[in-house]
Design a protein around this motif. Structure first.
Motif, PDB file in Angstrom:
ATOM      1  N   ASP A 189       0.944  -1.288  -0.110  1.00  0.00           N
ATOM      2  CA  ASP A 189      -0.115   0.186   0.445  1.00  0.00           C
ATOM      3  C   ASP A 189       0.831   2.060   0.164  1.00  0.00           C
ATOM      4  N   ASN A 236      -3.414  -2.984  -2.025  1.00  0.00           N
ATOM      5  CA  ASN A 236      -3.012  -4.295  -1.732  1.00  0.00           C
ATOM      6  C   ASN A 236      -2.381  -4.407  -3.572  1.00  0.00           C
ATOM      7  N   ASN A 275      -6.069   8.568   5.576  1.00  0.00           N
ATOM      8  CA  ASN A 275      -7.444   8.328   6.435  1.00  0.00           C
ATOM      9  C   ASN A 275      -8.146   7.643   5.268  1.00  0.00           C
ATOM     10  N   ILE A 276      -7.947   7.629   4.374  1.00  0.00           N
ATOM     11  CA  ILE A 276      -9.010   6.980   3.290  1.00  0.00           C
ATOM     12  C   ILE A 276      -7.643   5.503   2.995  1.00  0.00           C
ATOM     13  N   LEU A 277      -6.665   5.224   2.660  1.00  0.00           N
ATOM     14  CA  LEU A 277      -5.988   4.680   2.416  1.00  0.00           C
ATOM     15  C   LEU A 277      -4.483   3.869   3.874  1.00  0.00           C
ATOM     16  N   ASN A 278      -4.628   4.636   4.770  1.00  0.00           N
ATOM     17  CA  ASN A 278      -3.416   4.365   5.454  1.00  0.00           C
ATOM     18  C   ASN A 278      -2.375   3.751   4.797  1.00  0.00           C
ATOM     19  N   GLN A 338      -3.614   7.311  14.735  1.00  0.00           N
ATOM     20  CA  GLN A 338      -3.238   5.624  14.481  1.00  0.00           C
ATOM     21  C   GLN A 338      -2.874   5.968  12.773  1.00  0.00           C
ATOM     22  N   ILE A 358     -13.597   1.095   2.010  1.00  0.00           N
ATOM     23  CA  ILE A 358     -13.346   1.588   0.726  1.00  0.00           C
ATOM     24  C   ILE A 358     -12.764  -0.627  -0.587  1.00  0.00           C
ATOM     25  N   VAL A 411      -9.833  -2.162   0.966  1.00  0.00           N
ATOM     26  CA  VAL A 411      -8.007  -1.796   1.536  1.00  0.00           C
ATOM     27  C   VAL A 411      -7.930  -1.345   3.430  1.00  0.00           C
ATOM     28  N   GLY A 425      -5.280  -1.516   4.389  1.00  0.00           N
ATOM     29  CA  GLY A 425      -4.185  -0.249   4.617  1.00  0.00           C
ATOM     30  C   GLY A 425      -3.179  -0.899   5.680  1.00  0.00           C
ATOM     31  N   THR A 452      -2.165  -0.816   9.103  1.00  0.00           N
ATOM     32  CA  THR A 452      -2.615  -0.961  10.144  1.00  0.00           C
ATOM     33  C   THR A 452      -4.111  -0.966  10.172  1.00  0.00           C
ATOM     34  N   GLY A 453      -4.448  -1.548   9.003  1.00  0.00           N
ATOM     35  CA  GLY A 453      -6.044  -1.809   8.990  1.00  0.00           C
ATOM     36  C   GLY A 453      -7.233   0.019   9.585  1.00  0.00           C
ATOM     37  N   ALA A 454      -5.562   1.021   9.794  1.00  0.00           N
ATOM     38  CA  ALA A 454      -7.565   2.165   9.363  1.00  0.00           C
ATOM     39  C   ALA A 454      -7.496   3.018   8.081  1.00  0.00           C
ATOM     40  N   GLY A 455      -7.280   1.998   7.077  1.00  0.00           N
ATOM     41  CA  GLY A 455      -7.638   2.163   5.554  1.00  0.00           C
ATOM     42  C   GLY A 455      -9.256   3.017   5.551  1.00  0.00           C
ATOM     43  N   GLY A 456      -9.781   3.555   5.147  1.00  0.00           N
ATOM     44  CA  GLY A 456     -11.744   3.929   5.348  1.00  0.00           C
ATOM     45  C   GLY A 456     -11.866   4.434   6.151  1.00  0.00           C
ATOM     46  N   GLU A 457     -10.821   5.665   6.946  1.00  0.00           N
ATOM     47  CA  GLU A 457     -11.510   6.175   8.051  1.00  0.00           C
ATOM     48  C   GLU A 457     -11.718   7.357   7.586  1.00  0.00           C
ATOM     49  N   HIS A 485     -12.991  10.703   9.540  1.00  0.00           N
ATOM     50  CA  HIS A 485     -11.585  11.581  10.172  1.00  0.00           C
ATOM     51  C   HIS A 485     -10.928  12.067   8.784  1.00  0.00           C
ATOM     52  N   MET A 486     -11.544  12.758   7.501  1.00  0.00           N
ATOM     53  CA  MET A 486     -10.666  13.132   6.887  1.00  0.00           C
ATOM     54  C   MET A 486     -10.945  14.692   7.427  1.00  0.00           C
ATOM     55  N   VAL A 487     -10.129  15.661   7.156  1.00  0.00           N
ATOM     56  CA  VAL A 487     -10.530  16.820   7.824  1.00  0.00           C
ATOM     57  C   VAL A 487     -11.018  18.054   6.522  1.00  0.00           C
ATOM     58  N   CYS A 512     -11.158  11.987  18.099  1.00  0.00           N
ATOM     59  CA  CYS A 512      -9.790  11.272  17.408  1.00  0.00           C
ATOM     60  C   CYS A 512      -8.572  12.331  18.331  1.00  0.00           C
ATOM     61  N   LEU A 567     -12.533  11.745  -2.512  1.00  0.00           N
ATOM     62  CA  LEU A 567     -12.233  10.677  -2.345  1.00  0.00           C
ATOM     63  C   LEU A 567     -12.266   9.334  -4.430  1.00  0.00           C
TER      64      LEU A 567
END
Lengths: 321, 321
Positions: A133, A150, A257-260, A292, B147, B154, B156, B158-163, B166-168, B179, B255
Motif C-alpha cells: 500500500d 493491496n 485517512n482513506i488508504l492508510n 493511528q 473502501i 483496502v 492499509g 494497520t487497518g485504518a484504511g477507510g477512516e 476523520h478526513m479533515v 480522535c 474520494l
C-alpha cells in the motif's frame, strides 16, 4: 538463465529504456530522442528499431524476456494497448502501440500512464520498499500521482484514479485550475503553482524580503527560487513554503485517512527541496491525519529520480511471468 | 447441492445472522440479543450455540457451508481471528473469536470490522452492483466507511484504511473531534455532528426559524429534526443542511479524485434524508471533483439498510470457496 524485463519511459523529449532482472535490477540503460513529427508516427517504429538494435548489440533474443512494459503520457487503454490524447507526443488521435510492438519484437507488451508507472517504480524498488500500500505524489509542471493498494494500481472506473493534483485543497476562493475547477492542489503545489502562490501572497506582504523584491521588480521567479530563499531564511519565502506545505499536508492527510498506506512518497522537481519540504509537510500531516494513521503512514521523499519510470514500467511486465 | 455461506453482523445490542447462497441471496435470517456481561465472555459461546441450534432446525450440516464471515466492532486481527478494543461489546482485552468458532462448528471462519463489512455488502449486492471499485460512507452516531479497490477491501498498513470520518474537511477552526484532531467530517456529518453544527450556526442566524427557536428554547433537537425542518423549507435548517452537504461533497470529491470509484455509496441513519441529501451532496461533488470523475463516479444512497452487515460478512467467507 533467468528471463529479463524491458522498461520504457516514453516522454515528449526522450524515450528511456532499460533491461532489468525480474527483481528490478537495471542491467542496461539507454535513451533515444522522441521524434514527434508527422503526428508522432515515428515514435513506435523508433522504439521497435531501438530495441532490435540493442538486442543485437547485447546478443540477446526475444525468448530471453518476460515482457516489455511502458509508461506513456495520454489516456491509455490497457486492454487494447492504445493511447489517445498524448499532446506532447502529437498523439491526438488513437494510436496503436501494443499490436505493432508485439508483432515486430515477439515479446509480450503492456503499458500504463506515466504517473502510475512512476508510482509503481517507487513502490517496487524505491521509497515504498515493495510494500502493498503506497501512494505517490509527483510535484512537477503539474501535480500527478499513483495509488497502489493491496499490491495493485488503482485505476478506478475510467482510469482517473490517482488524480491527486485535482484534490480541492482550497474550497473557498481557490485559484482557477486548467481542469475547470478551482482550488486544486496543482494550482498551489506544482512548480508554477508555487510561483503563483508567491505572487498572490506578495501583494499582502509588507516586510523586507528578497523574494518580494524580485516579484515586484518583475524578475523571473521559479519555484526553486522560492525554496532557496526560504532555506536562506527570507521570511516571506518561508511563509509561501509554509502555505505550500499546508496544502500538501492536508492532501497527504486525506490520502492517509482513506488508504492508510505504509508510505506516501513525494517526488518530482519541487521535491528537490528535500528534507526542508518534507519536515514541513510532515507537521501538517500530523495535524490532518487520524492518530493511528499519523503513527503508521510515513511521508517520504522519492528515491529513484528519473529511473522510477523505466523501473515501474518494467514491473508492469511481471504480469507475463 | 450448492454450498452456502453464513454471515454474522455482531453489534452491541444484537447479533444478526443469515444463511445465504454463494450468490448472496438470503435464505434464512435470525438474530439474538448480545449479552455483554462478564467482559463479553458469553458472546462467542452464544453465537456458537445459536448457529448449532439453527443448523439442527434446518437439518443442515457443517459440510454444506463454504464458510462463516463476521463483522464486528473493535480492532480486528484478520490473520489471528481476534478482536480487541470493542467497548460496546465489553471486549476491552484480546478476544479469541475464530479459533473457538471453527473448533465448535467445523466451518471455516473469517472476520473484519463492521464498517468494512457493510461496505462489502453494499458493493456486492447493494448500490455498488458488484463493481470492483466502490467507496462507502456511513453516517450514524459516528462517520465510518470502507473502501473497495480492484474488488478487495483496502485495510492499509494497520487497518485504518477507510477512516473517512476523520478526513479533515474544516482545516481552520474546525470542531474538536473525539480522535484528538479538529475539523473531521465526523464532527459535522454524524447525527451528533449535524446538531452541533446547527447549534453553532444558530448563534449567528438572525431570521425567523422553527429550528433556531427550538435550539434557543433548549429543546432536544435531533439530526432528523434538522433535515425534516429543511424539507419543510425552514431557511435556517436549509442552511445547516447545505453546510453538511458541502462537507460531504468535499469528502466525496477527495474520494473520487483519489480512487475514481464507480460508486460512492452513502448509508447510515443520517442518509435517511434520501434524495434531499443526495442531490445537495451531488452538487458540491460536481464542484470538487475532477471533470472525468464527476462524469464517471456516481453518488448513491445505500440500498440494503440493516442487511448490508450480514450480506457483506457472508461475502468475506467466499475466500474459502
Amino acid at each position: 538463465m533467468d528471463k529479463k524485463l524491458i522498461g520504457i519511459d516514453l516522454g515528449g523529449t526522450t524515450a528511456k529504456f532499460a533491461i532489468l532482472t525480474a527483481d528490478g535490477e537495471i542491467q542496461q540503460r539507454w535513451s533515444i530522442p522522441t521524434n514527434i513529427n508527422d503526428q508522432g508516427s515515428h515514435i513506435v517504429p523508433d522504439i521497435i528499431a531501438s530495441i532490435k538494435h540493442r538486442l543485437n548489440l547485447y546478443n540477446m533474443t526475444s525468448d530471453e524476456f518476460i515482457g516489455i512494459g511502458m509508461g506513456t503520457p495520454g489516456t491509455v487503454d490497457r486492454e487494447l494497448g492504445t493511447v489517445i490524447g498524448a499532446y506532447n507526443l502529437n498523439w491526438r488521435e488513437l494510436q496503436q502501440v501494443k499490436a505493432p510492438i508485439e508483432e515486430a519484437l515477439n515479446i509480450p507488451f503492456t503499458l500504463d500512464n506515466d504517473a502510475n508507472v512512476a508510482a509503481l517504480g517507487e513502490q517496487w524498488r524505491g521509497a515504498g520498499e515493495n510494500s502493498a500500500d503506497v501512494s505517490f505524489i509527483t510535484l512537477g509542471t503539474g501535480v500527478g500521482g499513483g495509488i497502489i493498494t493491496n499490491g495493485s494500481l488503482v485505476h478506478g472506473v475510467t482510469g482517473a484514479g490517482g488524480e491527486i493534483g485535482h484534490m480541492v485543497v482550497e474550497p473557498k476562493d481557490g485559484f482557477q485550475c486548467t481542469c475547470g475547477r478551482k482550488g486544486c492542489l496543482e494550482t498551489v503545489a506544482s512548480a508554477t503553482g508555487v510561483v503563483r502562490l508567491a505572487r498572490t501572497m506578495s501583494e499582502e506582504y509588507a516586510g523586507d524580503s528578497k523574494l518580494k523584491f524580485m516579484i515586484d521588480d518583475g524578475q523571473e521567479v521559479s519555484s526553486k527560487d522560492v525554496f532557496d530563499l526560504a532555506v536562506a531564511n527570507d521570511h516571506f519565502a518561508l511563509s509561501v513554503v509554509d502555505k505550500v506545505c499546508y496544502y500538501l499536508g492536508l492532501a497527504c492527510g486525506h490520502l492517509g485517512n482513506i488508504l492508510n498506506p505504509s508510505d506516501i512518497v513525494i517526488g518530482g522537481g519541487v521535491s528537490a527541496a528535500g528534507e526542508f519540504l518534507l519536515e514541513r509537510v510532515q507537521a501538517y500531516f500530523n495535524e490532518f491525519s487520524y492518530p493511528q494513521v499519523t503513527e503508521s503512514t510515513q511521508i517520504k521523499l522519492a528515491q529513484l529520480g528519473n529511473e522510477a519510470g523505466v523501473i515501474g514500467a518494467a514491473s508492469l511486465a511481471l504480469i507475463f511471468k
